[in-house]
Design an enzyme around this catalytic site. Structure first.
Site, PDB file in Angstrom:
ATOM      1  N   ASN A  19      14.097 160.382 109.614  1.00 53.94           N
ATOM      2  CA  ASN A  19      14.877 160.826 110.950  1.00 53.94           C
ATOM      3  C   ASN A  19      14.285 159.453 112.026  1.00 53.94           C
ATOM      4  O   ASN A  19      13.087 159.868 112.306  1.00 53.94           O
ATOM      5  CB  ASN A  19      14.762 162.161 111.699  1.00 53.94           C
ATOM      6  CG  ASN A  19      15.228 162.192 113.029  1.00 53.94           C
ATOM      7  OD1 ASN A  19      16.041 161.241 113.325  1.00 53.94           O
ATOM      8  ND2 ASN A  19      14.907 163.321 113.593  1.00 53.94           N
ATOM      9  N   TRP A  20      14.958 158.641 112.224  1.00 53.83           N
ATOM     10  CA  TRP A  20      14.359 157.427 113.098  1.00 53.83           C
ATOM     11  C   TRP A  20      14.374 157.861 114.640  1.00 53.83           C
ATOM     12  O   TRP A  20      13.845 157.169 115.476  1.00 53.83           O
ATOM     13  CB  TRP A  20      15.226 156.120 112.903  1.00 53.83           C
ATOM     14  CG  TRP A  20      15.097 155.436 111.424  1.00 53.83           C
ATOM     15  CD1 TRP A  20      14.594 156.171 110.282  1.00 53.83           C
ATOM     16  CD2 TRP A  20      15.455 154.156 110.862  1.00 53.83           C
ATOM     17  NE1 TRP A  20      14.596 155.470 109.335  1.00 53.83           N
ATOM     18  CE2 TRP A  20      15.192 154.202 109.491  1.00 53.83           C
ATOM     19  CE3 TRP A  20      16.138 153.240 111.566  1.00 53.83           C
ATOM     20  CZ2 TRP A  20      15.581 153.181 108.938  1.00 53.83           C
ATOM     21  CZ3 TRP A  20      16.423 152.200 110.979  1.00 53.83           C
ATOM     22  CH2 TRP A  20      16.023 152.102 109.367  1.00 53.83           C
ATOM     23  N   LYS A  21      15.293 158.941 114.817  1.00 60.12           N
ATOM     24  CA  LYS A  21      15.270 159.385 116.125  1.00 60.12           C
ATOM     25  C   LYS A  21      15.718 158.035 117.085  1.00 60.12           C
ATOM     26  O   LYS A  21      16.721 157.481 116.512  1.00 60.12           O
ATOM     27  CB  LYS A  21      14.033 159.709 116.708  1.00 60.12           C
ATOM     28  CG  LYS A  21      13.358 160.809 115.884  1.00 60.12           C
ATOM     29  CD  LYS A  21      12.220 161.580 116.668  1.00 60.12           C
ATOM     30  CE  LYS A  21      11.636 162.322 115.441  1.00 60.12           C
ATOM     31  NZ  LYS A  21      10.766 163.428 116.135  1.00 60.12           N
TER      32      LYS A  21
ATOM     33  N   HIS B 148      18.540 169.406 115.338  1.00 62.44           N
ATOM     34  CA  HIS B 148      17.064 169.038 115.426  1.00 62.44           C
ATOM     35  C   HIS B 148      16.668 169.761 116.722  1.00 62.44           C
ATOM     36  O   HIS B 148      17.319 169.952 117.820  1.00 62.44           O
ATOM     37  CB  HIS B 148      16.988 167.629 115.420  1.00 62.44           C
ATOM     38  CG  HIS B 148      15.822 167.233 115.215  1.00 62.44           C
ATOM     39  ND1 HIS B 148      14.858 167.259 116.396  1.00 62.44           N
ATOM     40  CD2 HIS B 148      15.123 166.743 114.118  1.00 62.44           C
ATOM     41  CE1 HIS B 148      13.656 166.627 115.793  1.00 62.44           C
ATOM     42  NE2 HIS B 148      13.598 166.692 114.485  1.00 62.44           N
TER      43      HIS B 148
ATOM     44  N   GLU C 245      14.774 168.814 118.841  1.00 62.54           N
ATOM     45  CA  GLU C 245      15.020 167.899 120.094  1.00 62.54           C
ATOM     46  C   GLU C 245      16.396 168.057 120.742  1.00 62.54           C
ATOM     47  O   GLU C 245      16.535 168.108 121.745  1.00 62.54           O
ATOM     48  CB  GLU C 245      14.621 166.478 119.887  1.00 62.54           C
ATOM     49  CG  GLU C 245      13.035 166.234 119.288  1.00 62.54           C
ATOM     50  CD  GLU C 245      12.505 165.020 118.383  1.00 62.54           C
ATOM     51  OE1 GLU C 245      13.584 164.304 118.238  1.00 62.54           O
ATOM     52  OE2 GLU C 245      11.839 164.974 118.147  1.00 62.54           O
TER      53      GLU C 245
ATOM     54  N   GLU D 103      11.427 173.031 110.328  1.00 64.10           N
ATOM     55  CA  GLU D 103      10.453 172.208 110.880  1.00 64.10           C
ATOM     56  C   GLU D 103       9.991 172.832 112.011  1.00 64.10           C
ATOM     57  O   GLU D 103      10.745 173.183 113.092  1.00 64.10           O
ATOM     58  CB  GLU D 103      11.455 171.072 111.569  1.00 64.10           C
ATOM     59  CG  GLU D 103      12.043 169.969 110.638  1.00 64.10           C
ATOM     60  CD  GLU D 103      12.132 168.634 111.207  1.00 64.10           C
ATOM     61  OE1 GLU D 103      11.689 167.971 110.756  1.00 64.10           O
ATOM     62  OE2 GLU D 103      12.998 168.641 112.198  1.00 64.10           O
TER      63      GLU D 103
ATOM     64  N   GLY E  92       5.880 165.550 115.424  1.00 66.82           N
ATOM     65  CA  GLY E  92       5.257 164.443 116.156  1.00 66.82           C
ATOM     66  C   GLY E  92       3.951 164.781 116.925  1.00 66.82           C
ATOM     67  O   GLY E  92       3.576 163.949 117.564  1.00 66.82           O
TER      68      GLY E  92
ATOM     69  N   SER F 105       5.384 165.999 110.719  1.00 61.86           N
ATOM     70  CA  SER F 105       4.085 165.102 110.630  1.00 61.86           C
ATOM     71  C   SER F 105       3.740 165.142 109.073  1.00 61.86           C
ATOM     72  O   SER F 105       2.804 164.910 108.511  1.00 61.86           O
ATOM     73  CB  SER F 105       2.780 165.997 111.206  1.00 61.86           C
ATOM     74  OG  SER F 105       3.077 165.981 112.685  1.00 61.86           O
TER      75      SER F 105
ATOM     76  N   GLY G 159       9.978 162.151 110.591  1.00 62.51           N
ATOM     77  CA  GLY G 159      10.161 161.318 111.789  1.00 62.51           C
ATOM     78  C   GLY G 159       9.202 159.989 111.783  1.00 62.51           C
ATOM     79  O   GLY G 159       9.715 159.299 111.147  1.00 62.51           O
ATOM     80  N   GLY G 160       8.267 160.193 112.515  1.00 64.64           N
ATOM     81  CA  GLY G 160       7.346 159.129 112.730  1.00 64.64           C
ATOM     82  C   GLY G 160       6.978 158.224 111.463  1.00 64.64           C
ATOM     83  O   GLY G 160       7.115 156.850 111.559  1.00 64.64           O
TER      84      GLY G 160
END
Ligand code: PEP
Length: 250
Positions: free
Chosen positions: A10-12, A95, A97, A165, A171, A211, A232-233
């Site tokens: 997930n590149w956000k 998600h 977010e 998640e 993150g 993470s 993510g990251g």
């Protein structure tokens, strides 16, 4: 029934078209022998190039959100039909977010998941508790309710990938312990079993997210209820290939 592992990035809201194309080109040769299903979810604007650049590869492209309506006065939204038309295969839904900053609820998650499936898009539907909910012993109730409400009335639940998640691990560099992650994915599987029966529970794929990195993916993937990761990251560099290949040493 054996479940094929699935790793999704997930590149956000990261990487414009040029950078996205460069990352895709650098990852293509690195993931080509992966046994896991491999999905990249870049921002909307990158999707047409991402689909084109990954044609005839083992990489599938996903969006990070969609609207359940086909068209209309929904400023800033993208319809599932539009994603389908350009060759997108997956879509992340609900998600944390999106839930936190854009008022998504279990009800909208349910509408989006049902619509994605109707269109032949594969939803990656997310659930997970906050730190406060975990610390007050409510994590299981929260996750079970998200599944019961967000994933009700689904015709083929095994076509949905569910991402557990814990919000406190997203993150933050804090990963749930392998046992905690497996236990919570077990709550999800058990709930799917209650809703749709034992075969569905056995067949549905459940990812852990929070993470995940090359150094922890191998142990997480050894847990019986974990079938993959939503990342993510660590999906934003070529190191993502190490996660896709469960290769801590690569
Ligand atoms: C995510 O955003 O879905 C996620 C798991 O992020 P990170 O891997 O950066 O914790």
């Amino acid at each position: 029934m054996s479940r094929r592992p699935i790793i999704a990035g997930n590149w956000k809201m990261n990487k414009g078209i040029k950078e996205a194309n460069e990352l895709i080109e650098s990852l293509k040769p690195l993931v080509k022998d992966a046994t896991a299903e491999c999905v990249f979810c870049p921002p909307f604007i990158d999707l047409p190039d991402a689909v084109r650049l990954t044609k005839d590869t083992n990489i599938e492209i996903g969006a990070q959100n969609m609207h359940w309506e086909e068209a209309g006065a929904f400023t800033g939204e993208i319809a599932g039909e539009m994603l389908k038309a350009i060759g997108v295969k997956f879509v992340i839904i609900g998600h944390s977010e999106r839930r936190e900053y854009f008022n998504e609820t279990d009800e909208t998650v349910n509408k989006k998941t049902i619509k994605a499936l109707k269109l032949g898009l594969k939803p990656i539907t997310c659930c997970g508790e906050t730190l406060e909910q975990r610390e007050s012993g409510k994590a299981k109730d929260i996750v079970v309710n998200q599944i019961k409400n967000g994933l009700k009335d689904i015709d083929d639940i095994t076509a949905v990938v569910i991402a557990y998640e814990p919000i406190w691990a997203i993150g933050t560099g804090k990963t749930a312990s392998n046992a905690e992650a497996n236990e919570a994915c077990g709550w999800v599987r058990e709930t799917i079993g209650e809703m749709y029966g034992p075969e569905a529970a056995e067949g549905v794929r459940i990812q852990y997210g929070g993470s995940v990195k090359p150094g922890n993916v191998v142990a997480l993937m050894e847990e019986p209820n974990i079938d993959g990761a939503l990342v993510g990251g660590a999906s934003l560099t070529a190191d993502f290939a190490k996660i896709v290949k469960f290769d801590a040493q690569a």
